[in-house]
Design an enzyme around this catalytic site. Sequence first.
Site, short mmCIF file in Angstrom:
data_model
loop_
_atom_site.label_atom_id
_atom_site.label_comp_id
_atom_site.label_asym_id
_atom_site.label_seq_id
_atom_site.Cartn_x
_atom_site.Cartn_y
_atom_site.Cartn_z
N GLY A 206 3.01 6.51 -3.62
CA GLY A 206 2.16 5.41 -3.21
C GLY A 206 2.97 4.23 -2.73
O GLY A 206 4.18 4.17 -2.97
N GLY A 211 1.75 0.27 -8.91
CA GLY A 211 1.72 0.57 -10.34
C GLY A 211 2.25 1.93 -10.71
O GLY A 211 1.90 2.47 -11.77
N THR A 213 5.45 2.78 -11.46
CA THR A 213 6.34 2.64 -12.61
C THR A 213 5.54 2.36 -13.87
O THR A 213 5.78 2.95 -14.93
CB THR A 213 7.34 1.50 -12.35
OG1 THR A 213 7.97 1.72 -11.10
CG2 THR A 213 8.38 1.43 -13.42
N HIS A 428 -16.49 1.31 11.96
CA HIS A 428 -15.60 2.27 12.61
C HIS A 428 -15.46 3.54 11.75
O HIS A 428 -15.67 4.65 12.22
CB HIS A 428 -14.24 1.60 12.84
CG HIS A 428 -13.22 2.46 13.50
ND1 HIS A 428 -12.86 2.30 14.81
CD2 HIS A 428 -12.47 3.49 13.03
CE1 HIS A 428 -11.94 3.20 15.12
NE2 HIS A 428 -11.69 3.93 14.05
N GLU A 429 -15.13 3.32 10.50
CA GLU A 429 -14.93 4.48 9.62
C GLU A 429 -16.24 5.22 9.37
O GLU A 429 -16.26 6.44 9.29
CB GLU A 429 -14.29 4.05 8.29
CG GLU A 429 -12.87 3.49 8.40
CD GLU A 429 -11.91 4.43 9.11
OE1 GLU A 429 -12.06 5.66 9.00
OE2 GLU A 429 -11.01 3.92 9.82
N ASP A 504 -6.93 6.68 17.69
CA ASP A 504 -7.97 7.70 17.87
C ASP A 504 -7.99 8.19 19.31
O ASP A 504 -8.09 9.38 19.57
CB ASP A 504 -9.35 7.10 17.55
CG ASP A 504 -9.48 6.73 16.09
OD1 ASP A 504 -8.74 7.29 15.27
OD2 ASP A 504 -10.33 5.87 15.79
P1 ADP Z 1 5.52 0.41 -8.22
O1 ADP Z 1 6.38 1.11 -9.20
O2 ADP Z 1 4.38 1.26 -7.72
O3 ADP Z 1 6.24 -0.22 -7.10
P2 ADP Z 1 5.05 -1.28 -10.44
O4 ADP Z 1 4.53 -0.31 -11.41
O5 ADP Z 1 6.46 -1.65 -10.58
O6 ADP Z 1 4.79 -0.78 -8.96
O7 ADP Z 1 4.12 -2.54 -10.45
C1 ADP Z 1 4.65 -3.83 -10.41
C2 ADP Z 1 3.80 -4.76 -11.22
O8 ADP Z 1 2.53 -4.93 -10.63
C3 ADP Z 1 3.52 -4.25 -12.61
O9 ADP Z 1 4.52 -4.62 -13.48
C4 ADP Z 1 2.20 -4.91 -12.95
O10 ADP Z 1 2.41 -6.19 -13.42
C5 ADP Z 1 1.53 -5.00 -11.62
N1 ADP Z 1 0.58 -3.90 -11.42
C6 ADP Z 1 0.64 -2.97 -10.44
N2 ADP Z 1 -0.38 -2.11 -10.53
C7 ADP Z 1 -1.10 -2.48 -11.60
C8 ADP Z 1 -2.29 -1.97 -12.22
N3 ADP Z 1 -2.94 -0.91 -11.74
N4 ADP Z 1 -2.75 -2.61 -13.31
C9 ADP Z 1 -2.09 -3.67 -13.80
N5 ADP Z 1 -0.98 -4.19 -13.27
C10 ADP Z 1 -0.48 -3.63 -12.18
ZN ZN Z 2 -10.52 5.58 13.77
MG MG Z 3 8.39 0.95 -9.20
#
Ligand code: ADP
Ligand code: ZN
Ligand code: MG
Length: 613
Positions: A206, A211, A213, A428-429, A504
């Site tokens: 993603g 989120g 990590t 559009h979608e 498209d």
């Molecule tokens: P990624 O690893 O996808 O780049 P992270 O997990 O490091 O993103 O997210 C960075 C910060 O953004 C997290 O520490 C949190 O504070 C916030 N965050 C991201 N997604 C969420 C979520 N779904 N719910 C709560 N906090 C989130």
């Molecule tokens: Zn389109």
């Molecule tokens: Mg990360």
Amino acid sequence: MDTKKGKGLNSGVLLAFVLFLLAALWLTNLFEEGENEVTRRQFERLLKEKRVEDIVITQNKTVPTGKVEFITPEDEGDRLLCMYVSDVNEIQRYLDEKKTDYTMPDIQQDSWFVTTILPVLLVAGMLMFLFFFMNRQNSGAGTKAMSFGKSRARLSTDSDKRITFAQVAGLQEEKEELEEIVDFLKAPKKYIQVGARIPKGVLLVGPPGTGKTLLAKAVAGEAGVPFFTISGSDFVEMFVGVGASRVRDLFEEAKKSAPCIIFIDEIDAVARRRGTGMGGGHDEREQTLNQLLVEMDGFGVNEGIIVMAATNRVDILDPAILRPGRFDRKVMVGRPDVKGREEILSVHAKGKPLSEEIDLRQIAQTTAGFTGADLENLLNEAAIIAAKEDRKFLKQEDIKKAFVKVGIGSEKKSRVISDKEKRITAFHEAGHAILFHVLPDVGPVYSVSIIPTGGAGGYTMPLPEKDEMFNTRGKMLQDITVALGGRVAEEEVFDDITTGASQDIKQATGLAKSMVTKFGMSEAIGLINYDDDGDEVFIGRDLAHAQRPYGENVASTIDREVKRIIDECYERAKGIIHKYDDVLRACADLLLEKEKITREEFEALFVNGAGEA
Ligand code: ADP
Ligand code: ZN
Ligand code: MG
């Protein structure tokens, strides 16, 4: 290093230092007598004045340098002077010439202390000093210097900082997919008993800040197992072989504490497609990747280790990493929809006193395309603004200011989408989606979204196609019709049209052209291949276009045929969209409300009697 050892070292170092100092003092003592030293010039003058008596020459061991000591009588009594010479033989010749007597005892033997004990002491002192120095570095900055090959993985088991699914807002589907992994880690026996094979590796894919990590940590937290985390970029360092040995080390450690999770963040840094590396890091990365694959193949299916990894570039990963038995499960972590954003906002609003007027739902609605990290950042900026003004709570005004700061500051990440843009995207979608649904050989629609992703304003995703060997003429025409559906829907509702459909149109044109020049699907052209592109992509492709292997006549026929196909498909799309106008509007409304709708929600729009008029 533990502290006990550290203390022992301290006194050792002190001792070494004192010895060092003494030795240094003693050494300088040997060469002292600086006060009584004379220069060669002075010596020669004294000699001329006949004021030199009792000359004693001492030659240093093994080298021609030496010292000349002599007495010079003065009024207050005799004075011992000396002179250092670079060549004892030369001074002997000189004195002989001047007919001056001197004595020269045998070369002086150094004492036992100087020849044996002192060097030993000095070396010992140096070693201790060095050892202490390196140790200092070690304890200071993690495990550098002496443990290059050690895994840099950080083990986190602290129960108080444990992250659970509750802290991961939104991402409902993603959490459900990972629930199984959590359950396995909690009770592996249950699965092993019935011979179930649990995936070894889970790849979280993603955009940054969505989120991934956080999700991986939450899996470990939910399951209550150790969590080894390492970043892909940690593996890739300057010394060849270090990455590989780090991987080995990491898996060894993990095996000791199974069940557990190994989390490799930013795996693309190490698992890039092989053979595309640039420069020197290439070999090293390849070795690291190979080691990773070996380790993943090496542990048994149900050993209780689950390797999770995160990336935002699944397209550049080496395909080897995605093979069965490695990262065989992929979890897509998307940008949150409105509801998800509201949930994320409320998670991060905890501990930040908000004034009554703040409406998180409304903030969620105006932040389409923001990731979790963006939202967290937004609230944080707002809190900083409040703190600067010495307020103990956040006002709507703070959020607004923060919004400008975050929205403008990170243009590339997430631009703020205007309501109008959102509305156009929704129609559009919805247009694409309706055509997918209505036309017989394409679709069905799996999900429709107007959450901005990268360059695109939204997407309509059909269920994955069945693997069919042949594409039919009918299906190709329908594909073109679907591609045009977005533009057609825009026209149906708005007076003006946007540039949003360029992709498209390109796709539709490409398809139509293939039909004519490659698949013999146009009667006017017949069964002749005029496809000059070939299937290979090569540089200078546009140049090749310039010299097509057919004449102007054929070229214009091709153009006419392509246009005819596109026009026909366009008319067809227009007819269908017009017929389902009420579904189009209902679908767009639903999209504006939810941002992302599922197959069921979409199909329900047709059931309600709509469109059958
Ligand atoms: P990624 O690893 O996808 O780049 P992270 O997990 O490091 O993103 O997210 C960075 C910060 O953004 C997290 O520490 C949190 O504070 C916030 N965050 C991201 N997604 C969420 C979520 N779904 N719910 C709560 N906090 C989130
Ligand atoms: Zn389109
Ligand atoms: Mg990360």
